[in-house]
Design an enzyme around this catalytic site. Sequence first.
Site, PDB file in Angstrom:
ATOM      1  N   CYS A  92       0.839  -1.216   0.000  1.00 14.06           N
ATOM      2  CA  CYS A  92       0.000   0.000   0.000  1.00 14.06           C
ATOM      3  C   CYS A  92       0.869   1.258   0.000  1.00 14.06           C
ATOM      4  O   CYS A  92       0.537   2.259  -0.653  1.00 14.06           O
ATOM      5  CB  CYS A  92      -0.891   0.039   1.231  1.00 14.06           C
ATOM      6  SG  CYS A  92      -2.084  -1.287   1.300  1.00 14.06           S
TER       7      CYS A  92
HETATM    8  C1  BEZ Z   1       0.603  -4.626   1.870  1.00 13.93           C
HETATM    9  O1  BEZ Z   1       0.054  -3.568   1.570  1.00 13.93           O
HETATM   10  O2  BEZ Z   1       1.793  -4.778   1.787  1.00 13.93           O
HETATM   11  C2  BEZ Z   1      -0.226  -5.787   2.341  1.00 13.93           C
HETATM   12  C3  BEZ Z   1      -1.383  -5.572   3.043  1.00 13.93           C
HETATM   13  C4  BEZ Z   1      -2.121  -6.652   3.493  1.00 13.93           C
HETATM   14  C5  BEZ Z   1      -1.689  -7.943   3.192  1.00 13.93           C
HETATM   15  C6  BEZ Z   1      -0.531  -8.138   2.454  1.00 13.93           C
HETATM   16  C7  BEZ Z   1       0.209  -7.054   2.005  1.00 13.93           C
END
Ligand code: BEZ
Length: 213
Positions: free
Chosen positions: A46
């Site tokens: 994200c």
């Molecule tokens: C991420 O944004 O890195 C992420 C968020 C939830 C699960 C896996 C990755």
Amino acid sequence: MATLRLGDKAPNFTAQTSEGEIDFYDFLGDGWGILFSHPADYTPVCTTELGTVAKYKDEFLKRNAKVMALSVDGIESHKGWINDINETQNTSVNFPIIADEDRKIANLYDMIHPNADDTLTVRSVYVIAPDKTIKLMITYPASTGRNFDELIRVLDSLQLTAYHKVATPANWKHGDEVVISPAVSNEDAKNIFTKGFKEVKPYLRLTPQPNLN
Ligand code: BEZ
């Protein structure tokens, strides 16, 4: 809650965001909108996505499109995370992030897929036209960061369809030939597509991208 589908009216909402309380329709005005969800704050994928979107601001502006993100954490968390995004992605987040702690908007837009995760959102993208209808929905799992060049590409395609009565073929990219909508007769096509068109088959007619010089 009924599942949202293409062509449905995008539901309006009022949300607390990193830029204050926002009415979604007021925010969109009469332009195009992109609403996209993030599983949670302070997560690696994200962080890269939000930094990337901030860097694409001019591309969205050129297309009269406004962007709003959503994450299920609170305002204070968002503010701290934005500092991290700006620092690590070398940018400045320039769009609101909804603080959807009660998951009201995530549920309204069907962004929580319980068999994937029952509290965090998946990576949903909604593209909303000026008449507030939903033109595109994309759903990615939390583990895959989205391709924002693809989002720009589909926005271009949607706008070509909306304004120029053309569709875009497989792997189309800006500048390539486009396809004339089957609803347009050859007679009308001669008047509309002044650069001419090639009739490969009666149902497959190609013309140069109309909004280029
Ligand atoms: C991420 O944004 O890195 C992420 C968020 C939830 C699960 C896996 C990755």
